[in-house]
Design an enzyme around this catalytic site. Structure first.
Site, PDB file in Angstrom:
ATOM      1  N   MET A 143     -12.130   4.416  -0.290  1.00  0.00           N
ATOM      2  CA  MET A 143     -12.739   4.660   1.022  1.00  0.00           C
ATOM      3  C   MET A 143     -13.448   6.001   0.923  1.00  0.00           C
ATOM      4  SD  MET A 143      -9.673   3.278   3.428  1.00  0.00           S
ATOM      5  CE  MET A 143      -8.492   3.326   2.101  1.00  0.00           C
ATOM      6  N   GLY A 170       1.288  -1.955   4.166  1.00  0.00           N
ATOM      7  CA  GLY A 170       1.846  -0.617   4.054  1.00  0.00           C
ATOM      8  C   GLY A 170       3.162  -0.535   4.788  1.00  0.00           C
ATOM      9  N   HIS A 193      -8.489   0.982  -3.785  1.00  0.00           N
ATOM     10  CA  HIS A 193      -9.391   0.797  -2.637  1.00  0.00           C
ATOM     11  C   HIS A 193     -10.059   2.133  -2.335  1.00  0.00           C
ATOM     12  CE1 HIS A 193      -9.575  -0.151   1.995  1.00  0.00           C
ATOM     13  NE2 HIS A 193     -10.777  -0.086   1.453  1.00  0.00           N
ATOM     14  N   ASP A 234      -6.409  -6.201   4.835  1.00  0.00           N
ATOM     15  CA  ASP A 234      -5.790  -4.879   4.779  1.00  0.00           C
ATOM     16  C   ASP A 234      -5.770  -4.265   6.177  1.00  0.00           C
ATOM     17  OD1 ASP A 234      -5.000  -2.319   4.124  1.00  0.00           O
ATOM     18  OD2 ASP A 234      -6.708  -1.874   2.820  1.00  0.00           O
ATOM     19  N   SER A 251       0.837  -1.202   0.000  1.00  0.00           N
ATOM     20  CA  SER A 251       0.000   0.000   0.000  1.00  0.00           C
ATOM     21  C   SER A 251       0.870   1.249   0.000  1.00  0.00           C
ATOM     22  CB  SER A 251      -0.879   0.006   1.250  1.00  0.00           C
ATOM     23  OG  SER A 251      -1.404   1.304   1.454  1.00  0.00           O
ATOM     24  N   GLY A 279      -0.473   1.662   9.763  1.00  0.00           N
ATOM     25  CA  GLY A 279       0.280   1.454  10.993  1.00  0.00           C
ATOM     26  C   GLY A 279      -0.532   1.041  12.207  1.00  0.00           C
ATOM     27  N   MET A 317      -8.950   8.110   0.019  1.00  0.00           N
ATOM     28  CA  MET A 317      -9.764   8.503   1.182  1.00  0.00           C
ATOM     29  C   MET A 317     -10.309   9.904   0.971  1.00  0.00           C
ATOM     30  SD  MET A 317      -7.260   7.353   4.244  1.00  0.00           S
ATOM     31  CE  MET A 317      -6.440   5.768   4.272  1.00  0.00           C
ATOM     32  N   HIS A 368      -1.393  -1.459  -4.069  1.00  0.00           N
ATOM     33  CA  HIS A 368      -2.669  -1.104  -3.447  1.00  0.00           C
ATOM     34  C   HIS A 368      -2.716   0.413  -3.267  1.00  0.00           C
ATOM     35  CE1 HIS A 368      -6.155  -2.069  -0.849  1.00  0.00           C
ATOM     36  NE2 HIS A 368      -5.719  -1.122  -0.038  1.00  0.00           N
ATOM     37  N   MET A 381     -11.485  -5.732   5.901  1.00  0.00           N
ATOM     38  CA  MET A 381     -10.608  -4.816   6.627  1.00  0.00           C
ATOM     39  C   MET A 381     -10.228  -5.447   7.961  1.00  0.00           C
ATOM     40  SD  MET A 381      -9.946  -2.237   4.719  1.00  0.00           S
ATOM     41  CE  MET A 381      -8.966  -1.395   5.968  1.00  0.00           C
ATOM     42  N   ASP A 420      -4.848   3.503  -1.806  1.00  0.00           N
ATOM     43  CA  ASP A 420      -5.897   3.860  -0.852  1.00  0.00           C
ATOM     44  C   ASP A 420      -6.416   5.266  -1.119  1.00  0.00           C
ATOM     45  OD1 ASP A 420      -6.115   1.606   0.959  1.00  0.00           O
ATOM     46  OD2 ASP A 420      -4.056   2.071   1.550  1.00  0.00           O
TER      47      ASP A 420
END
Ligand code: DX5
Ligand code: ZN
Length: 219
Positions: A67, A196, A65, A174, A7, A144, A36, A32, A136, A34
């Site tokens: 979100m 990630g 992905h 993930d 990620s 993290g 957001m 991947h 998820m 992300d």
């Protein structure tokens, strides 16, 4: 087949192109991405211009992905920008079937994601229509975080449902996947592993190479 999907949320965003080249040279095939929106999740990350720019410099498989709220609104744009697979959140879609159709119309692979609090049974009616189920393993929004232990049973439950139907849906996990949790999720039946912080940072090349080898051996 087991797949590693690093990620880029954890990558050095000032040199994303180089980061993709580093993981590619270590044997990685998926990345991947992300997205957001600060509404569906509290955080903001990156959007269309980043996907477009990366598409110009990389042949990796772009696992996007989303979100975001109202994913339907952006399917065409992310497909155009270079996504290979588009995953939306079940919780964010008013009409999941319509979003699935829209992704199919664009000729892309379809993923649905569920947050840790969403029962697995809610996604079962869509299994026949998707390529990937993203479970998820942390609350979406930040990298993290620690793996939520209750996810293991959810992965198993999804695996059983997929097997009972004789389907070949990928199970992606993930959040909090690393050298400590990798065996747990593989044993439970996940086959696409997003990572990630376990890949990017110190010694990205060797981290990626180690996980690629590990996943190959577990195949
Ligand atoms: C969380 C993101 C993840 C995140 C994973 O909302 O969807 O992809 O980058 O990060 P790690 O592997 O560091 O938990
Ligand atoms: Zn993600």
């Amino acid at each position: 087949m087991n797949i590693l999907a690093p990620s880029i949320l954890a990558a050095d965003c000032s040199r994303l192109g180089e980061e993709l080249e580093t993981i590619r040279s270590a044997g990685v095939q998926w990345v991947h991405i992300d997205v957001m929106d600060g509404v569906f999740v509290p955080s903001l990350s990156f959007g269309l211009p980043v996907v477009q720019s990366l598409r110009k410099v990389s042949d990796l498989y772009f696992d996007v992905h989303l979100m975001i709220t109202d994913p339907l609104r952006y399917i065409h744009e992310f497909a155009q920008a270079g996504a290979d697979s588009i995953t939306f959140h079940l919780e964010a879609a008013e009409d999941p079937d319509e979003v699935i159709r829209s992704i199919r119309t664009e000729g892309k692979n379809v993923g649905i994601s569920i947050k840790p609090g969403t029962p697995v049974e809610k996604v079962l009616p869509y299994l026949e229509k998707i390529d990937l189920l993203l479970i998820m393993t942390v609350e979406p929004g930040f990298g993290g975080q620690a793996y939520i232990e209750a996810s293991t049973e959810r992965i198993r439950e999804a695996g059983r449902a997929i097997a009972e139907r004789g389907l070949a849906v990928n199970i992606e996990v993930d959040g909090g996947i690393n050298r400590k949790t990798i065996d747990t999720v593989l044993e439970a039946g996940a086959n696409v592993l997003v990572m990630g912080s376990a890949v990017f940072g110190n010694d990205t090349f060797h981290n990626a190479q180690w996980f690629v080898q590990k996943l190959g051996e577990a195949d």
